[in-house]
Design a protein around this motif. Structure first.
Motif, mmCIF file in Angstrom:
data_model
loop_
_atom_site.group_PDB
_atom_site.id
_atom_site.type_symbol
_atom_site.label_atom_id
_atom_site.label_comp_id
_atom_site.label_asym_id
_atom_site.label_seq_id
_atom_site.Cartn_x
_atom_site.Cartn_y
_atom_site.Cartn_z
ATOM 1 N N VAL A 391 0.828 -1.203 0.000
ATOM 2 C CA VAL A 391 0.000 0.000 0.000
ATOM 3 C C VAL A 391 0.865 1.256 0.000
ATOM 4 O O VAL A 391 1.753 1.422 0.849
ATOM 5 C CB VAL A 391 -0.953 0.006 1.207
ATOM 6 C CG1 VAL A 391 -1.651 1.348 1.331
ATOM 7 C CG2 VAL A 391 -1.974 -1.112 1.073
ATOM 8 N N THR A 392 0.598 2.130 -0.956
ATOM 9 C CA THR A 392 1.259 3.436 -1.046
ATOM 10 C C THR A 392 0.182 4.496 -1.181
ATOM 11 O O THR A 392 -0.800 4.317 -1.915
ATOM 12 C CB THR A 392 2.198 3.505 -2.260
ATOM 13 O OG1 THR A 392 3.235 2.530 -2.104
ATOM 14 C CG2 THR A 392 2.816 4.888 -2.402
ATOM 15 N N PHE A 393 0.358 5.607 -0.461
ATOM 16 C CA PHE A 393 -0.627 6.689 -0.526
ATOM 17 C C PHE A 393 0.079 8.036 -0.420
ATOM 18 O O PHE A 393 0.975 8.222 0.398
ATOM 19 C CB PHE A 393 -1.654 6.569 0.607
ATOM 20 C CG PHE A 393 -2.689 7.667 0.573
ATOM 21 C CD1 PHE A 393 -3.811 7.561 -0.238
ATOM 22 C CD2 PHE A 393 -2.528 8.815 1.337
ATOM 23 C CE1 PHE A 393 -4.748 8.567 -0.283
ATOM 24 C CE2 PHE A 393 -3.470 9.829 1.296
ATOM 25 C CZ PHE A 393 -4.587 9.701 0.480
ATOM 26 N N ARG A 394 -0.337 8.952 -1.281
ATOM 27 C CA ARG A 394 0.110 10.345 -1.214
ATOM 28 C C ARG A 394 -1.106 11.237 -1.461
ATOM 29 O O ARG A 394 -2.035 10.844 -2.176
ATOM 30 C CB ARG A 394 1.237 10.608 -2.213
ATOM 31 C CG ARG A 394 0.858 10.436 -3.678
ATOM 32 C CD ARG A 394 2.081 10.565 -4.587
ATOM 33 N NE ARG A 394 2.846 9.336 -4.621
ATOM 34 C CZ ARG A 394 4.160 9.270 -4.783
ATOM 35 N NH1 ARG A 394 4.863 10.374 -4.904
ATOM 36 N NH2 ARG A 394 4.787 8.112 -4.820
ATOM 37 N N TYR A 395 -1.084 12.449 -0.911
ATOM 38 C CA TYR A 395 -2.243 13.337 -1.019
ATOM 39 C C TYR A 395 -2.257 14.146 -2.304
ATOM 40 O O TYR A 395 -3.243 14.812 -2.608
ATOM 41 C CB TYR A 395 -2.313 14.275 0.193
ATOM 42 C CG TYR A 395 -2.827 13.574 1.431
ATOM 43 C CD1 TYR A 395 -4.189 13.398 1.629
ATOM 44 C CD2 TYR A 395 -1.951 13.060 2.377
ATOM 45 C CE1 TYR A 395 -4.666 12.744 2.758
ATOM 46 C CE2 TYR A 395 -2.421 12.403 3.509
ATOM 47 C CZ TYR A 395 -3.780 12.247 3.693
ATOM 48 O OH TYR A 395 -4.254 11.593 4.799
ATOM 49 N N ALA A 396 -1.200 14.119 -3.060
ATOM 50 C CA ALA A 396 -1.144 14.763 -4.372
ATOM 51 C C ALA A 396 -0.078 14.049 -5.191
ATOM 52 O O ALA A 396 0.855 13.444 -4.639
ATOM 53 C CB ALA A 396 -0.819 16.253 -4.251
#
Length: 627
Positions: A391-396
């Motif tokens: 899982v990888t997440f960034r806000y932009a």
């Protein structure tokens, strides 16, 4: 509704008789062109052009042009005089709205309805504009119709036979349709109010809705409001066809009859000029005036009656709310027919999750679910199986990832504490596991199913997320506690309240039927109510995102142990070291790096975790606060 609106309008008019008489005088002067139009055309044709006297014909047309100038001058003064009627009515409506709002706000247990005040203020402006339009159109029609009929009579009384019957028929049809039009216009206003109220409440609690998995419920309720508004608009459109029919009968049929009956009229001795004058009266005077009346009264007039009726009924003093509470309307409910209230365990910081718990250290004190000696449950029912795969997440797109390539498996019934410095991604992790956020890469699965695909399949009963800033809506304690489990038995609610440790708060507030005013509750009290709410539904996964940070250490311990002893899997974003000590395993987040292990393993192998534990031990408050 229409009767109260009519009384208010008539009362306002009676108090300003002088202004109304002056306006009527200018309106009579406005009617001069209507009276002269057909008569001047008839004289110009018969006495001028057909008689070979072109100068005489032009003189009559010049007189008509002069009458038009006089009518324009009168229109200017009538418009100025209109303000003497309209503006005082606006002031009266503003006073009515203001006094009614203050009266309602003073009632015990009634929250201020700022959205309702805004809508009523908008209604006042609509009523102001509509009132002016109705006065202009009605007076204009009366003056024009009288002038036209007098002019026709002076030309030849026989002409009235072709104009008066269809005019009266058209007016009768329009008058008969007004009641139905008013009812449908009112339905449109109420439907629009309900839609605006539902959507306004929804936009203020979107994350709460997602956090509770209430998308289907919200979609159904909001969709029902939108469908109701569409049905009301279609019904109004169908009824509006009667306005068109009345205009056709009263305005166009006389013209057709005059043209068709012209040979008969000429044979009877009516001159060609008189026939042409009658056509002028109908086409240039009566028809535009009738169109203005139908559109003005059938449009602005209906809005006037409906909006003033709505203002009077909503601004009327409300019945006092009993001091003991009683059933309260959740925030966001419509005035008529209910509305949308979306209390949830989510918040703007981090929404949803739900369920049971894992092992915990420490006793629970009085209440249900006591663990046998040894610190571990002898038997733990199965909870949710949680998997994070890369899982990888960034806000932009251009931003650095908050979580990068995270792999994690939580066994059913496991208790996981998530720790890390501020901004390390703890709330983001909770939101990803809850399905509130979607990873940019990788997958989050709940019992083998991608958690995002569960959003339309009763997700609230699979997981519950409780955020730091707990959500409490304006309603009774019972409504707040049972929102996620509406059919909960009183015994189950009592057990949840006692187990979580909220009994003193419930008793202090006056029991389950007492109103829960969010403004009167402390942050810790709101957290306790949200914890009980999340404890009730049979969710397989519970995520506590610093959900006990406003409680004192003992209250926090009791709540966390209660959730740990429930059947299911528990994830706690830790606020104190005690939360990590009660967990089976601890996840340490530090930007894109993550460490996983037991407390002892991390104390030996993670410098960051040792620093966090040291920070917790140094900053621990020896004196617990109220909550």
């Amino acid at each position: 509704m229409t009767g109260r609106a009519g009384e208010l309008l008539l009362s306002s008019l009676r108090r300003r008789r002088g202004a109304f008489v002056r306006l009527t005088g200018w309106s009579l002067l406005q009617g001069v062109p209507a009276f002269l139009s057909g008569w001047a055309v008839a004289r110009a044709v018969d006495d001028g052009f057909l008689a070979g006297r072109t100068g005489t014909g032009l003189a009559w047309l010049g007189a008509l042009a002069a009458a038009v100038v006089i009518g324009a001058w009168a229109t200017h003064h009538a418009t100025l005089g209109l303000s003497a009627l309209v503006e005082p009515l606006r002031d009266e409506l503003v006073t009515l709205v203001t006094s009614g709002t203050l009266h309602r706000s003073a009632q015990v247990g009634r929250p201020a309805d700022t959205a309702g005040v805004a809508r009523l203020t908008e209604h006042v402006e609509i009523a102001r504009e509509a009132y002016g339009a109705v006065v202009v159109f009605v007076q204009g029609f009366v003056v024009t119709a009288v002038g036209v009929l007098l002019g026709l009579a002076t030309l030849d009384p026989a002409l009235l036979l072709f104009v008066v019957p269809p005019l009266l028929a058209g007016l009768g049809l329009f008058a008969g349709a007004l009641r139905a039009l008013a009812a449908r216009q009112r339905a449109v206003v109420l439907a629009d109010e309900g839609t605006a109220e539902s959507v306004g409440t929804l936009t203020g609690g979107l994350r709460d809705v997602v956090a509770c998995g209430a998308e289907d419920l919200v979609r159904e309720r909001t969709g029902a409001r939108i469908d109701a508004a569409a049905r009301a608009t279609r019904a109004l459109a169908r009824a509006t066809a009667l306005r068109t029919a009345s205009l056709g009968i009263g305005g166009w049929l006389p013209l057709v009859l005059l043209l068709a009956g012209a040979p008969w009229l000429v044979q009877r001795g009516v001159t060609a000029g008189a026939v042409l004058g009658a056509v002028t009266y109908v086409s240039q005077g009566l028809q535009p005036a009738l169109q203005g009346l139908v559109q003005g009264v059938g449009g602005s007039g209906l809005w006037l009656l409906v909006t003033i009726g709505r203002i009077t009924e909503v601004s009327a003093p409300a019945a006092p709310v009993p001091a003991g509470g009683g059933p309260a309307t959740p925030a966001g409910s419509g005035r008529e027919g209910g509305g949308l209230a979306a209390p949830a365990s989510g918040s703007p910081k981090s929404p949803a999750g739900g369920g049971p718990a894992g092992p915990a250290r420490g006793g629970l004190g009085p209440g249900a679910g006591r663990r046998p000696p040894g610190g571990r449950a002898a038997h733990r029912p199965r909870g949710a199986h949680v998997e994070l795969d890369g899982v990888t997440f960034r806000y932009a797109r251009s931003a650095e990832p908050v979580i990068s390539g995270l792999d994690l498996v939580l066994r059913p019934g496991e208790n996981l504490a998530v720790v890390g410095p501020s901004g390390a991604g703890k709330s983001t992790f909770a939101a990803l596991v809850a399905g509130v956020l979607e990873p940019g890469a990788g997958q989050v699965r709940l019992d083998g199913v991608p958690v995002r695909s569960l959003a339309t399949d009763g997700l609230a009963r699979r997981r519950v997320l409780i955020p730091q800033e707990a959500y409490v809506f304006a309603g009774t304690l019972w409504e707040n506690l049972t929102y996620l489990e509406p059919g909960a038995a009183p015994e189950a609610v009592d057990a949840a309240v006692d187990t979580v440790g909220a009994r003193p708060l419930v008793e202090r507030l006056g029991g389950y039927d007492a109103p829960a005013d969010p403004q009167e509750l402390s942050a810790g009290e709101r957290q306790l109510l949200a914890l009980v709410r999340a404890y009730l539904p049979p969710a397989g996964l519970v995520l506590l995102d610093e959900a006990t940070c406003h409680l004192d250490p003992e209250a926090e311990r009791r709540a966390e142990v209660a959730f740990a002893r429930r059947a299911g899997t528990l994830v706690v974003c830790a606020h104190r070291i005690s939360s990590a000590l009660r967990a089976d395993r601890v996840l340490v987040l530090d930007g894109t790096r993550a460490g996983l292990g037991t407390h002892e393993e991390l104390m030996a192998g993670s410098a960051l975790y040792r620093d966090l534990v040291g920070h917790w031990e140094v900053t621990a408050s020896p004196t617990p606060g109220r909550f």
